[in-house]
Structure formats: structure tokens, C-alpha cells
Scaffold this motif. Structure first.
Motif, PDB file in Angstrom:
ATOM      1  N   SER A   1      -2.340  -2.262 -14.724  1.00 19.05           N
ATOM      2  CA  SER A   1      -1.186  -3.124 -14.525  1.00 19.05           C
ATOM      3  C   SER A   1      -0.692  -3.326 -15.845  1.00 19.05           C
ATOM      4  O   SER A   1       0.864  -2.494 -15.969  1.00 19.05           O
ATOM      5  CB  SER A   1      -1.211  -3.766 -13.595  1.00 19.05           C
ATOM      6  OG  SER A   1      -1.119  -3.983 -12.006  1.00 19.05           O
TER       7      SER A   1
ATOM      8  N   GLN B   1      -8.749  -1.466  -5.761  1.00 21.38           N
ATOM      9  CA  GLN B   1      -8.440  -1.548  -6.677  1.00 21.38           C
ATOM     10  C   GLN B   1      -6.790  -0.618  -7.010  1.00 21.38           C
ATOM     11  O   GLN B   1      -6.105  -1.676  -7.140  1.00 21.38           O
ATOM     12  CB  GLN B   1      -9.294  -0.704  -7.697  1.00 21.38           C
ATOM     13  CG  GLN B   1     -10.652  -1.799  -8.175  1.00 21.38           C
ATOM     14  CD  GLN B   1     -11.393  -1.318  -9.312  1.00 21.38           C
ATOM     15  OE1 GLN B   1     -11.997  -0.364  -9.764  1.00 21.38           O
ATOM     16  NE2 GLN B   1     -12.035  -2.271  -9.928  1.00 21.38           N
ATOM     17  N   ARG B   2      -7.305   0.440  -6.387  1.00 14.25           N
ATOM     18  CA  ARG B   2      -5.626   1.044  -6.480  1.00 14.25           C
ATOM     19  C   ARG B   2      -4.200   1.074  -5.632  1.00 14.25           C
ATOM     20  O   ARG B   2      -3.569   0.871  -6.690  1.00 14.25           O
ATOM     21  CB  ARG B   2      -6.697   2.753  -6.309  1.00 14.25           C
ATOM     22  CG  ARG B   2      -5.184   3.861  -5.618  1.00 14.25           C
ATOM     23  CD  ARG B   2      -5.394   5.236  -5.132  1.00 14.25           C
ATOM     24  NE  ARG B   2      -5.068   6.233  -6.314  1.00 14.25           N
ATOM     25  CZ  ARG B   2      -3.743   6.851  -6.939  1.00 14.25           C
ATOM     26  NH1 ARG B   2      -2.916   6.030  -6.581  1.00 14.25           N
ATOM     27  NH2 ARG B   2      -4.604   7.664  -7.426  1.00 14.25           N
TER      28      ARG B   2
ATOM     29  N   ILE C   1      -3.599  -2.543  -7.001  1.00 13.75           N
ATOM     30  CA  ILE C   1      -2.417  -1.900  -8.410  1.00 13.75           C
ATOM     31  C   ILE C   1      -1.116  -1.888  -8.003  1.00 13.75           C
ATOM     32  O   ILE C   1       0.164  -0.935  -8.214  1.00 13.75           O
ATOM     33  CB  ILE C   1      -2.976  -0.831  -9.573  1.00 13.75           C
ATOM     34  CG1 ILE C   1      -3.863  -1.320  -9.959  1.00 13.75           C
ATOM     35  CG2 ILE C   1      -2.139  -0.667 -11.011  1.00 13.75           C
ATOM     36  CD1 ILE C   1      -5.215  -1.020 -10.973  1.00 13.75           C
TER      37      ILE C   1
ATOM     38  N   LEU D   1      -2.616   7.325 -11.644  1.00 13.59           N
ATOM     39  CA  LEU D   1      -3.084   5.840 -12.052  1.00 13.59           C
ATOM     40  C   LEU D   1      -4.764   6.182 -12.316  1.00 13.59           C
ATOM     41  O   LEU D   1      -4.364   5.920 -13.055  1.00 13.59           O
ATOM     42  CB  LEU D   1      -3.327   5.397 -10.695  1.00 13.59           C
ATOM     43  CG  LEU D   1      -2.393   4.569 -10.669  1.00 13.59           C
ATOM     44  CD1 LEU D   1      -2.341   3.486  -9.874  1.00 13.59           C
ATOM     45  CD2 LEU D   1      -1.426   3.664 -11.511  1.00 13.59           C
TER      46      LEU D   1
ATOM     47  N   CYS E   1      -7.331  -4.991 -11.950  1.00 13.26           N
ATOM     48  CA  CYS E   1      -6.296  -5.371 -11.008  1.00 13.26           C
ATOM     49  C   CYS E   1      -4.808  -5.212 -12.292  1.00 13.26           C
ATOM     50  O   CYS E   1      -3.736  -4.954 -12.212  1.00 13.26           O
ATOM     51  CB  CYS E   1      -6.253  -5.850 -10.655  1.00 13.26           C
ATOM     52  SG  CYS E   1      -7.402  -4.915  -8.606  1.00 13.26           S
ATOM     53  N   TYR E   2      -4.954  -6.292 -12.917  1.00 13.72           N
ATOM     54  CA  TYR E   2      -4.000  -6.699 -13.608  1.00 13.72           C
ATOM     55  C   TYR E   2      -4.400  -6.501 -15.316  1.00 13.72           C
ATOM     56  O   TYR E   2      -3.071  -6.344 -15.672  1.00 13.72           O
ATOM     57  CB  TYR E   2      -4.708  -8.468 -14.116  1.00 13.72           C
ATOM     58  CG  TYR E   2      -5.453  -8.961 -14.322  1.00 13.72           C
ATOM     59  CD1 TYR E   2      -5.758  -8.878 -16.009  1.00 13.72           C
ATOM     60  CD2 TYR E   2      -6.624  -9.868 -13.869  1.00 13.72           C
ATOM     61  CE1 TYR E   2      -6.622  -9.715 -16.071  1.00 13.72           C
ATOM     62  CE2 TYR E   2      -7.742 -10.513 -14.151  1.00 13.72           C
ATOM     63  CZ  TYR E   2      -7.446 -10.417 -15.135  1.00 13.72           C
ATOM     64  OH  TYR E   2      -9.035 -11.089 -15.385  1.00 13.72           O
TER      65      TYR E   2
END
Length: 478
Positions: free
Chosen positions: A49, A19-20, A23, A2, A45-46
Motif C-alpha cells: 500500500s 491480502q488483495r 489492500i 495490484l 498489506c501496508y
């Protein structure tokens, strides 16, 4: 993995808190409710992703300006497969986008557009990997910005095969979170709940005897204390009055409200972000999508209509982690005024009678909006519930919603003007425990007389002044 993707696509070395975890849950195809503070990077976040999932990301967003801002930002960072489906798309352009919707990786859409048959047909041809619902508190009638169209999002989602849902918001009580789970049909969602406390924001309430005295206080205060800052007021007229008084005293300031032309609003945002303006006087139309980390002061000349609204607005201060200040100017009549304003967007009983009469006559009740007999916001609420409940229950439902709105104002007033620590009471409202307090906590806990730093340098106004049209052309030549 990530961190490598974060570096590759966004050039960041580390994640911000939450955030991590969010996700990772999304990549495991879990439903997720993420409460992340204003300015904490919810959109990443999106966005990240989307690069790691096999399929498109549909982002439901409530504000056209915020949607457009996010699309433009992503394009500036090199992402071409992004589009916003909203009222800005017209005619052939909209048809062309819908015909080629499967070519996009990120699809932003308003909740109203999401429910349209033409969009749903186009979306049915797209392989969707994730549906992100931004400002998800709007899905709850108990949330601070209720939008009835949000209640239909879950039903639309269910028309597709099983797709993970990511619900994002800055603040939500347990009651609102339960509504989010219910109306989005979430299945045992993973939850990341950040603390609502912002230790670097100092809360201050300043008692004012008469409402008209606030302008004098503002001019004297803003002239000599640190900036940049935002002054929030309830009316367009006051934004202009305050801005004019401050401008005459040498402050670099602009008024901002929904009645200003879109191009001029863009210019004001650009000038504020670029440091060409030190202060903005605004209604709550200002702030969404405005990314400025060093805002030092947020001042309210009124009692906001809910804790959610208040925290969202003061949360625009101090995103750089430096000491910042939230000041409320309060008179005894403020709660009455705010209660009156907070229920203005709800339909009256005679609107319900008129809607029923028109519908029974075969006339589209939307004529009430066209003839200015009801606001569009009130109509949307009325239209939703008239299709869900019998008339007598609609009356009860709307009266209950008004009661809850007034109750929210009472709760916020008690927290901000009561005898207990403001910071502790805010955390308690969201059923969180406050473990530590900063030295500069709140006016209840005690603050130095000159708690807000003085200006180091009073900046001179520009010698050459241009109209906003001329400045807009200078900044945006194309």
C-alpha cells in the motif's frame, strides 16, 4: 494493477488469501480491521500500500525486535526510505531522523514513542497516507497482550487530519474487535476475518503425572521425532535446563529468553532459520519476526495464559502448509501455576496506595520502578489508569482485569483438556464455524500412537564448537 505492483516490488505472482482485499480497501481510504493468521503476510498489506499511496505509512509496532527485523528486511529488499523510531535511536541520530522525518516512506514507531511530544511535532510535518497498527489486539484490555499505551493511539491519530487506519492481528474475539474499533475511532471499517483453523496442525495433549517428569518425556520425544521445533516454557531457568539435557542427548538445540544478550539472540535466530539448530527451547520472547516455514513441532510444557497466546505460538508451525504438530504436556497443577503467572504483571493494591502517596508529595512515582518495588509493566498499567480514573475505580478496574485473565486460563484449559474436539472448540471460541476436519485432528478425536513422524536421520553435532561470539563474527563479519 495490484498483481503488477506485487510483482514489481516483491517479486510475487499471486496474493495470499486476504491480502488483495485488504489492500484494495486501504487504497479506497477505508479504515480496515484485518485478522490474518500468523505467517500469512500481514506486513505486505501496508508495505505494498505504501508504494501505491501518496504519502508516508506510519506503522505502530509493539516489539522493538520485530520492528528492527522488519526494517532490516525492507532495507535488504532495496527500500531505503524506512526508519524505526524507538529507544535504539539516541542523541544526535534521533534528532537528525526527526528533523528529516518527511524523507521517509515507512516510519515504524513504538506505541510509547508515538505519544512523545517531540515525535508528534516531527510527524505533524509529514504527509501521512496510512497508519497501520500491528498486533492490534494489544489495544484491548481483553486482548491477550494488553498494552495500555495502545489505548492512546487513537487519540494521537485524531490530532492529525483524517487518515485511514489499518488494524492488523492474527486473532481477536468479537469483544476485542469492538475495542479495536472503539479505541482507534474507526469509521465503519472494512473487515477481513480469516478462519482461525489451521488444518495442517494436529493438536495433541499428553497427560503427565508430575511436573518434574516433563523433562524426561521431552528428551525421549525430541531425540526421535521430526524437527525443526520449538519448546515453549514459562521460566528462563527451564529453558536452560531443558536445552542442556537435550544437548547432552545429541540434539542441536539452544535456549532463548529475554535475559540473553541481544547479539546472542540474533545468532540463535539465524542458526535456527539456517538449519544449524533443530530445536529452540524458549520463553514467549521467541517467535515474533522469526520467518521459518518448515517448523514441524510446537511443544508447550505449560498451559499458556490465553487462547490468543496459544494460537500465536502454535501458529508458527507449518507455514509451508505441510503436516505439523502442536503438543501440550499437561499436569493437574498447571492451571494453578499459569493463573499465578498470568496476573503477576498487574499492580497490587499497595502499589496503588504508594503511587498516590508519592504523587501527592510531588515525587515522580516512577521511582517505584527505579527502586525495584514494582515491575515496569505493572507500573505502565498503574500509571495509565491512575490518570484515567479515581483511585477506588482503579482498584476495581485492575481487579476486573485480573479476573478476566484467570477466566481466560480456565477457558483455555477446558478447550485443550476437555472432552470435546479441540479444533471445534478453538473455532467456537472465536465464534467461527468449523466446516471440515482433517484426518489428523486432535487427541480427543483419536490419533495413532506414533502420530508424529520419526527422524529420518539423526544429525551429528558439529565436530568443532565455537563460542557464540566467534560464531556471530563468522556470520555477521561487519
Amino acid at each position: 494493477m495490484l498483481e503488477e505492483a506485487l510483482k514489481k516490488y516483491f517479486h510475487y505472482d499471486t496474493f495470499r488469501p486476504g491480502q488483495r482485499e485488504v489492500i484494495e480497501a486501504v487504497l479506497q481510504e477505508k479504515d480496515v480491521i484485518a485478522l490474518l493468521p500468523t505467517g500469512s503476510g500481514k506486513s505486505l498489506c501496508y508495505q505494498l500500500s505504501g508504494y501505491l499511496l501518496n504519502g508516508a505509512v506510519v506503522i505502530v509496532s509493539p516489539l522493538l525486535s520485530l520492528m528492527q527485523d522488519q526494517v532490516e528486511q525492507m532495507k535488504r529488499f532495496g527500500e531505503k526510505r524506512v526508519v524505526a523510531i524507538n529507544s535504539f535511536l539516541q542523541g544526535e541520530q534521533r534528532e537528525r531522523v526527526l528533523a528529516n522525518l518527511q524523507a521517509y516512506r515507512y516510519i515504524f514507531v513504538s506505541p510509547e514513542m508515538l505519544g512523545q511530544k517531540s515525535f508528534k511535532r516531527a510527524l505533524s510535518r509529514v504527509h501521512i497516507a496510512l497508519i497501520a497498527v500491528d498486533e492490534a489486539h494489544c489495544i484491548s484490555q481483553w486482548g491477550f497482550d494488553f498494552r495500555p499505551e495502545y489505548l492512546n493511539i487513537g487519540d494521537t491519530i485524531r490530532t492529525f487530519s483524517r487518515v485511514p487506519v489499518l488494524a492488523l492481528t492474527a486473532t481477536a474475539t468479537n469483544r476485542v474487535k469492538e475495542d479495536i474499533r472503539k479505541y482507534l475511532h474507526m469509521e465503519n471499517p472494512y473487515e477481513w476475518i480469516s478462519a482461525v483453523d489451521r488444518p495442517n496442525i494436529c493438536y495433541q495433549v499428553v497427560p503427565i503425572q508430575k511436573h518434574y517428569e516433563k523433562i524426561g518425556w521431552l528428551v525421549a520425544h525430541v531425540q526421535h521425532t521430526t524437527s525443526p521445533g520449538i519448546i515453549y516454557t514459562q521460566s528462563r531457568k527451564k529453558t536452560e535446563e531443558y536445552a542442556e539435557a537435550l544437548r547432552e542427548s545429541g540434539v542441536r538445540v539452544a535456549a532463548y529468553h529475554a535475559g540473553i544478550q541481544q547479539d546472542e539472540r540474533q545468532l540463535i535466530q539465524h542458526q535456527f532459520i539456517a538449519g544449524e539448530l533443530d530445536w529452540i527451547v524458549a520463553t514467549n520472547a521467541f517467535g515474533m519476526g522469526v520467518h521459518k516455514e518448515n517448523i514441524r513441532q510446537i511443544i508447550h510444557d505449560h498451559l499458556p495464559s490465553s487462547m490468543g497466546n496459544y494460537l500465536q505460538e502454535v501458529g508458527r508451525a507449518g507455514r509451508d502448509g505441510e503436516q505439523s504438530f502442536a503438543t501440550l504436556l499437561f499436569t493437574e497443577e498447571d492451571d494453578r501455576i499459569t493463573k499465578s503467572v498470568s496476573v503477576m504483571d498487574y499492580p497490587q493494591e499497595f502499589h496503588i496506595d504508594e503511587y498516590e502517596r508519592l504523587a501527592n508529595q510531588g515525587v515522580n512515582p516512577f521511582i517505584m520502578v527505579e527502586e525495584s518495588r514494582i515491575t515496569e509493566t505493572s507500573y505502565r498499567i498503574l500509571h495509565y489508569w491512575m490518570h484515567k480514573l479515581p483511585k477506588i475505580e482503579v482498584i476495581e478496574q485492575i481487579n476486573q482485569m485480573k479476573f478476566e485473565k484467570v477466566k481466560e486460563v480456565d477457558q483455555l484449559q477446558q478447550i485443550l483438556t476437555g472432552k470435546d474436539c479441540i479444533r471445534e472448540e478453538i473455532s467456537r471460541y472465536f465464534e467461527q464455524e468449523l466446516l471440515t476436519k482433517p484426518v489428523l485432528c486432535c487427541s480427543v478425536c483419536g490419533l495413532p500412537e506414533d502420530v508424529i513422524p520419526k527422524k529420518r536421520l539423526i544429525k551429528e553435532a558439529s565436530a568443532q564448537l565455537f563460542s557464540w561470539q566467534e560464531r556471530f563474527k563468522q556470520i555477521f563479519p561487519n
